[in-house]
Motif scaffolding. Structure first.
Motif, PDB file in Angstrom:
ATOM      1  N   GLY A  75     137.824 108.956 -12.195  1.00 55.15           N
ATOM      2  CA  GLY A  75     136.955 110.066 -12.571  1.00 55.15           C
ATOM      3  C   GLY A  75     136.259 110.673 -11.366  1.00 55.15           C
TER       4      GLY A  75
ATOM      5  N   PHE B 189     136.712 112.379 -21.914  1.00 51.39           N
ATOM      6  CA  PHE B 189     136.319 112.494 -20.509  1.00 51.39           C
ATOM      7  C   PHE B 189     134.872 112.952 -20.365  1.00 51.39           C
ATOM      8  CE2 PHE B 189     135.979 115.009 -16.571  1.00 51.39           C
ATOM      9  CZ  PHE B 189     136.324 114.040 -15.645  1.00 51.39           C
TER      10      PHE B 189
ATOM     11  N   LEU C  82     141.646 113.736 -14.889  1.00 51.05           N
ATOM     12  CA  LEU C  82     140.807 113.761 -16.096  1.00 51.05           C
ATOM     13  C   LEU C  82     141.421 112.897 -17.193  1.00 51.05           C
ATOM     14  CD1 LEU C  82     139.264 116.941 -17.740  1.00 51.05           C
ATOM     15  CD2 LEU C  82     140.635 115.379 -19.098  1.00 51.05           C
TER      16      LEU C  82
ATOM     17  N   CYS D 194     141.657 109.077 -16.231  1.00 49.88           N
ATOM     18  CA  CYS D 194     140.320 108.483 -16.321  1.00 49.88           C
ATOM     19  C   CYS D 194     139.975 108.164 -17.771  1.00 49.88           C
ATOM     20  CB  CYS D 194     139.302 109.451 -15.718  1.00 49.88           C
ATOM     21  SG  CYS D 194     137.581 108.996 -16.000  1.00 49.88           S
ATOM     22  N   SER D 195     140.245 109.108 -18.669  1.00 54.33           N
ATOM     23  CA  SER D 195     139.959 108.908 -20.088  1.00 54.33           C
ATOM     24  C   SER D 195     140.766 107.753 -20.653  1.00 54.33           C
ATOM     25  CB  SER D 195     140.263 110.191 -20.871  1.00 54.33           C
ATOM     26  OG  SER D 195     139.480 111.265 -20.409  1.00 54.33           O
TER      27      SER D 195
END
Length: 481
Positions: A107, A214, A364, A367-368
């Motif tokens: 992130g 996110f 993005l 990271c999620s």
């Protein structure tokens, strides 16, 4: 005496407003500035309302889970990691800690990509944030922040509190000003999708789900810093207060944008999309205003996430779930080795953006996806407590029914999000998860303990198989970054 009371000499505490600022500071970062385009590409106003209702409800249930666990398990610090270990064993706990840490690092890379993309609108050498000059400048910034944090967690948290206020102001200004330029006709046309693609409504909503994950990452910020809380109840209050504030901001930014320009235009503007949306209404100065706000916001979020990432590694090492060298602190009580490893992973992932077609979207979504397993295990632990009635005999037994429902909904939501993320990002997550097991093995050998139990061995095999499948997918072009 609980872990919260066993603070290192000289350790200061944080009041509830500072803890809330950590939550808000963690969530309000790069994501909010990309919402108009991300939602405009996926859906119209109706789909956006449904998406925020689903995400808001699911994440609110998760916020209540962290509130409940903070009270029912006051001896557990670094929330996400500690709850997974207590509920399901040491290797799942490690898996959660490592995944949460890796998610924070990925992130943070998205933040640098978005900052350089913003600068790229003025200085073309930065392009979309993943050119060689952009990566080089980001590298300098990564290590500058590294040395700021080395001066102390309390000092960095104080900076974050100031930055949180500074970055909320331009976002609120964006919403308030655009209300005066809001065109009901444009909004009505966009409400059911406008002239853009006409995918079924459920597909439109589905395509927004990872974006909503996110932007809500960091909801557990107060829980991670539980060892600094003055009272356990402050952790839950800070979590819910921070969440409700941020949900209102995110939904407002999304919905007001639908009343400014047609969805077809909204879906094609350059990221960070808040900038061209505001510019279309107020003129060139609007783009500069939002760009400055973005840089302040993202730098603040980067600071908060760097703090949280290092804290999780440190506490895991203190609990003998990671190698002891990650528990070393400097004279400012900062986990120096954990912080260094955090900065190194951020640097490595930043380098991979040179080979990405859309670096911001890739980081993005990855990271999620990485964050979902830690969230799922925390929610499942709260569900386990309610089902087995553990702690409910001595602590507010009358709340069991409500907390059972909340934990069940949070568990379903996070499991559903893993499915929505898709196989591609699950396999990419395993590429990161599997090598991390080396740290777990080192820790177990330090303690002379058995490496893996039967179920832990199964989890290891699944992660390794997933990593191999992900690597093959990358090599054959079936998975792209």
């Amino acid at each position: 005496m609980t872990r919260v009371e066993e603070r290192a000499p000289g350790t200061k505490t944080m009041p509830v407003l500072t803890l809330s600022a950590m939550v808000v500071g963690s969530m309000v970062g790069a994501g909010v500035f990309s919402l108009p385009r991300n939602f405009g590409t996926a859906t119209g106003g109706l789909g956006a309302l449904i998406a925020w209702a689903i995400a808001g409800t699911g994440m609110l249930m998760l916020a209540f889970v962290f509130q409940t666990l903070a009270v029912r398990k006051p001896d557990l610090d670094a929330g996400v990691y500690a709850y997974a270990k207590a509920g399901f064993g040491e290797y799942p706990g490690f898996f959660s800690a490592f995944g949460y840490w890796a998610s924070a690092c990925v992130g943070n890379v998205s933040y640098w990509v978005l900052i350089k993309s913003t600068l790229g609108q003025v200085f073309p050498i930065f392009g979309a944030g993943n050119t060689v000059p952009a990566v080089l400048l980001s590298t300098v910034c990564i290590w500058a922040f590294h040395f700021i944090v080395l001066r102390g967690v309390q000092e960095a948290a104080a900076i974050n509190k100031i930055v949180t206020i500074a970055k909320i102001v331009p976002i609120l200004f964006f919403v308030v000003v655009l209300l005066f330029y809001f065109d009901p006709g444009v909004f009505a046309e966009n409400f059911h999708g406008g002239q853009a693609n006409s995918d079924p409504l459920h597909e439109q909503v589905r395509s927004t789900m990872l974006v909503t994950v996110f932007v809500f990452l960091g909801i557990e910020g107060a829980s991670v810093y539980s060892r600094y809380a003055r009272r356990r109840a402050d952790i839950g209050r800070a979590t819910v207060l921070g969440f409700v504030s941020v949900l209102a901001i995110f939904a407002a930014v999304t919905m007001v944008s639908y009343g400014i320009m047609p969805r077809g235009e909204l879906s094609t503007v350059q990221q960070p999309s808040m900038s061209p949306v505001f510019e279309s209404a107020v003129g060139t100065w609007g783009a500069w205003f939002i760009s400055i706000g973005l840089i302040v916001s993202v730098l603040g979020a980067y600071l908060a996430w760097t703090l949280m990432a290092a804290e999780v590694l440190y506490v895991a090492a203190a609990d003998d779930d990671m190698p002891s060298f990650l528990g070393r602190v400097n004279r400012h009580n900062v986990p120096v080795v954990a912080l260094t490893l955090t900065s190194v992973l951020i640097q490595v992932v930043l380098f991979t953006t040179l080979f990405s077609e859309d670096a911001f979207t890739f980081t993005l979504k990855l990271c999620s996806a990485l964050s979902l397993v830690p969230y799922l295990l925390a929610a499942a632990y709260a569900l386990k407590l309610a089902v087995t009635r553990e702690t409910y005999v001595a602590i507010r037994p009358q709340d069991r029914g409500r907390e059972l429902l909340v934990a069940g909904l949070a568990t379903f939501y996070t499991a559903f999000m893993i499915v929505v993320a898709g196989l591609e990002f699950l396999l990419l997550s395993f590429i990161i998860y599997a090598p991390g097991t080396i740290l777990f093995v080192l820790a177990r050998r330090e303690q002379g303990k058995r490496l893996f139990g039967p179920w832990e061995a199964v989890l290891l095999m699944v992660s390794v198989a997933g990593a191999v499948a992900g690597i093959i997918g990358l090599a054959t072009g079936h998975i792209t970054i």
